[in-house]
Design an enzyme around this catalytic site. Structure first.
Site, PDB file in Angstrom:
ATOM      1  N   SER A   1       3.787  26.352 -39.308  1.00 42.60           N
ATOM      2  CA  SER A   1       3.006  26.671 -38.264  1.00 42.60           C
ATOM      3  C   SER A   1       2.480  28.059 -38.305  1.00 42.60           C
ATOM      4  CB  SER A   1       4.457  26.800 -37.059  1.00 42.60           C
ATOM      5  OG  SER A   1       3.712  27.580 -35.999  1.00 42.60           O
TER       6      SER A   1
ATOM      7  N   LYS B   1      -1.998  28.612 -38.822  1.00 43.96           N
ATOM      8  CA  LYS B   1      -2.875  29.562 -37.932  1.00 43.96           C
ATOM      9  C   LYS B   1      -3.425  30.669 -38.728  1.00 43.96           C
ATOM     10  CE  LYS B   1       0.663  30.028 -35.538  1.00 43.96           C
ATOM     11  NZ  LYS B   1       1.964  30.008 -34.518  1.00 43.96           N
TER      12      LYS B   1
ATOM     13  N   HIS C   1       0.979  39.309 -39.675  1.00 38.37           N
ATOM     14  CA  HIS C   1       1.882  38.149 -38.832  1.00 38.37           C
ATOM     15  C   HIS C   1       3.298  38.401 -38.787  1.00 38.37           C
ATOM     16  CE1 HIS C   1       2.174  34.633 -36.381  1.00 38.37           C
ATOM     17  NE2 HIS C   1       3.247  34.487 -36.780  1.00 38.37           N
TER      18      HIS C   1
ATOM     19  N   ARG D   1       8.503  21.715 -30.239  1.00 33.86           N
ATOM     20  CA  ARG D   1       9.552  21.882 -30.821  1.00 33.86           C
ATOM     21  C   ARG D   1      10.366  23.057 -30.071  1.00 33.86           C
ATOM     22  NH1 ARG D   1       7.026  25.192 -35.443  1.00 33.86           N
ATOM     23  NH2 ARG D   1       9.103  26.042 -35.753  1.00 33.86           N
TER      24      ARG D   1
ATOM     25  N   ASP E   1      -0.721  22.694 -34.297  1.00 31.82           N
ATOM     26  CA  ASP E   1       0.316  23.605 -34.286  1.00 31.82           C
ATOM     27  C   ASP E   1       0.605  24.077 -32.609  1.00 31.82           C
ATOM     28  OD1 ASP E   1       2.459  25.455 -35.206  1.00 31.82           O
ATOM     29  OD2 ASP E   1       0.858  27.112 -34.219  1.00 31.82           O
TER      30      ASP E   1
HETATM   31  N1  URA Z   1       5.861  31.787 -35.031  1.00 32.63           N
HETATM   32  C1  URA Z   1       5.064  30.698 -35.231  1.00 32.63           C
HETATM   33  O1  URA Z   1       3.712  31.102 -35.118  1.00 32.63           O
HETATM   34  N2  URA Z   1       5.732  29.570 -35.248  1.00 32.63           N
HETATM   35  C2  URA Z   1       6.909  29.323 -35.498  1.00 32.63           C
HETATM   36  O2  URA Z   1       7.043  28.277 -35.933  1.00 32.63           O
HETATM   37  C3  URA Z   1       7.665  30.296 -35.411  1.00 32.63           C
HETATM   38  C4  URA Z   1       7.259  31.723 -35.103  1.00 32.63           C
END
Ligand code: URA
Length: 433
Positions: free
Chosen positions: A183, A187, A82, A168, A161
């Site tokens: 966040s 995931k 990620h 946000r 999220d």
């Molecule tokens: N990427 C994400 O998945 N969440 C965030 O809050 C910032 C970047």
């Protein structure tokens, strides 16, 4: 429990208990807590922060808010990556087939572009025929058979999220370390991979602009992952200038293919090999440096390119793009931009470059906007390069020629020149295990 009490508690800088956080997330997803109340809570977190235990509870509450993928059939082969978001970051397209060619299984959910940053799923959607969603069973089966499947994140996975992130995005509470950490990790936990490599970007094109903040974010995410029984490595990498030369969906797919063909920009290739090395070290054990060499061999032998073809074909895409990039969408208009003076490119405001690409049609201003897949920028000169007045800086691509004037100004404003070169910065600042 009352949401106003929880907002008040956080406003005063106190830590919430696990039960309170579970209530907050469940009630938000069910609609009992309104967006305006959650916005106030997010702003309180922005200013007051969260203790590690609270961030971990928030992560788990968001991961548990929807379906959790079970990848146990892949054993220790399952590995995810990620990036916290950047400009020109097309690494997944290169790394996933490399890792698959060396025995890893990349079953991955990726996001759309966000603000000035691009999203992997938008890039993949520029490949004719590519299916960005698959049934769960097909998704897992494909990862098992081809070593790669990449679909769009969201839906039934970590819905808390998705809802909180959208909020946000419009309440100036994106750049909060506990909110980003929870966040991202909610995931990743919901997506089920046993091994996770995090690419935490730092610099003018990243969410975290300073190395110090990037390090705190990386450490927070590694410790959350470990507390959930996952093997996690975080790399802090440069995003003070775009990665590679291409910015924009189909242009980035094109550049990824060039790297898979054994060429392409050095920074992009080097970062992909390092990230792939770390992913393979988590899967097989051993040293990242050893696996980095294996990754380089997979690129030069054409094995990774073959895995790319197989992945794209399995997911419905036109795999002939691996040899014939002209099959990708191309923009109708292009404009070359020249250096207004001679000198070293001392700094690039990378966020501005990302916004220029967005302005050209490669990203969205509103979530329902339609992307122009061929739009974007091909950079000829980046931070540290020396240019003469009139040298080519970049080429802009768009479907709407009216956008070219504003985009040219935005791009030129992103470049800062000097008579001396800038201090060299590393591509990889740190690795946190
Ligand atoms: N990427 C994400 O998945 N969440 C965030 O809050 C910032 C970047």
């Amino acid at each position: 429990m009352r949401i106003t009490d929880l907002i008040e508690k956080k406003k005063l800088g106190h830590a919430l208990s696990e039960k309170e956080i579970q209530y907050l997330i469940q009630a938000y997803v069910s609609g009992e807590i309104a967006d305006y109340q959650m916005s106030a809570f997010a702003m309180a977190v922005y200013f007051r922060g969260m203790e590690d235990k609270e961030t971990a509870s928030l992560t788990m509450a968001m991961a548990n808010s929807g379906h959790m993928l079970d990848l146990s059939c892949l054993g220790n082969r399952s590995v995810d990556k990620h990036s916290t978001g950047g400009v020109g970051d097309k690494t997944t397209l290169i790394i996933a087939p490399i890792v698959a060619s060396l025995g890893g299984c990349v079953a991955k959910m990726s996001g759309r572009g966000l603000g000035h940053t691009g999203g992997t799923i938008d890039k993949l959607a520029s490949i004719p025929g590519y299916k960005t969603s698959l049934k769960e069973e097909t998704f897992i089966r494909q990862a098992e058979a081809q070593g790669v499947s990449v679909v769009q994140a969201g839906g039934v996975f970590a819905p808390a999220d998705s809802k909180l992130y959208a909020l946000r995005d419009v309440t100036a509470t994106v750049d909060s370390i506990p909110l980003i950490a929870s966040s991202v990790m909610s995931k990743k936990i919901a997506a089920g991979a046993k091994n996770i490599v995090l690419d935490v970007k730092t610099g003018s094109g990243a969410l975290m602009k300073t190395l110090e903040d990037s390090r705190i974010l990386a450490q927070a995410m590694v410790s959350i992952g470990k507390s959930c029984g996952r093997n996690v490595t975080a790399m802090i990498t440069d995003m003070d200038t775009p990665l590679g030369n291409a910015v924009g969906n189909a242009l980035e797919v094109e550049e990824a293919i060039i790297v898979l063909q054994g060429q392409g920009p050095r920074d992009l290739r080097d970062l992909c090999l390092r990230l792939a090395g770390e992913m393979l070290a988590l899967v097989h054990g051993g040293d990242g440096a050893y696996w980095e060499k294996e990754a380089a061999a997979s690129l030069s032998s054409g094995k990774a390119l073959q895995y790319f073809r197989d992945w794209i074909r399995a997911q419905g895409g036109d795999d002939r793009i691996a040899e014939n990039i002209s099959l990708l969408p191309h923009a109708r208009y292009k404009r070359e931009i020249y250096a207004p003076r001679s000198g070293y490119i001392f700094h690039t405001d990378t966020q501005k470059i990302g916004l220029t690409s967005l302005l050209l049609g490669a990203g969205r201003n509103k979530k329902e906007d339609v992307i122009h897949m061929g739009s974007g920028i091909l950079l000829k000169a980046k931070r540290g390069d020396h240019v003469l007045q009139g040298d080519l800086l970049a080429t802009l691509y768009t479907e709407d020629s009216d956008l070219l004037i504003a985009a040219k100004e935005e791009l030129l404003a992103a470049y800062v020149y000097a008579d001396t070169p800038p201090k060299a910065v590393p591509l990889i600042y740190d690795v946190i295990r």
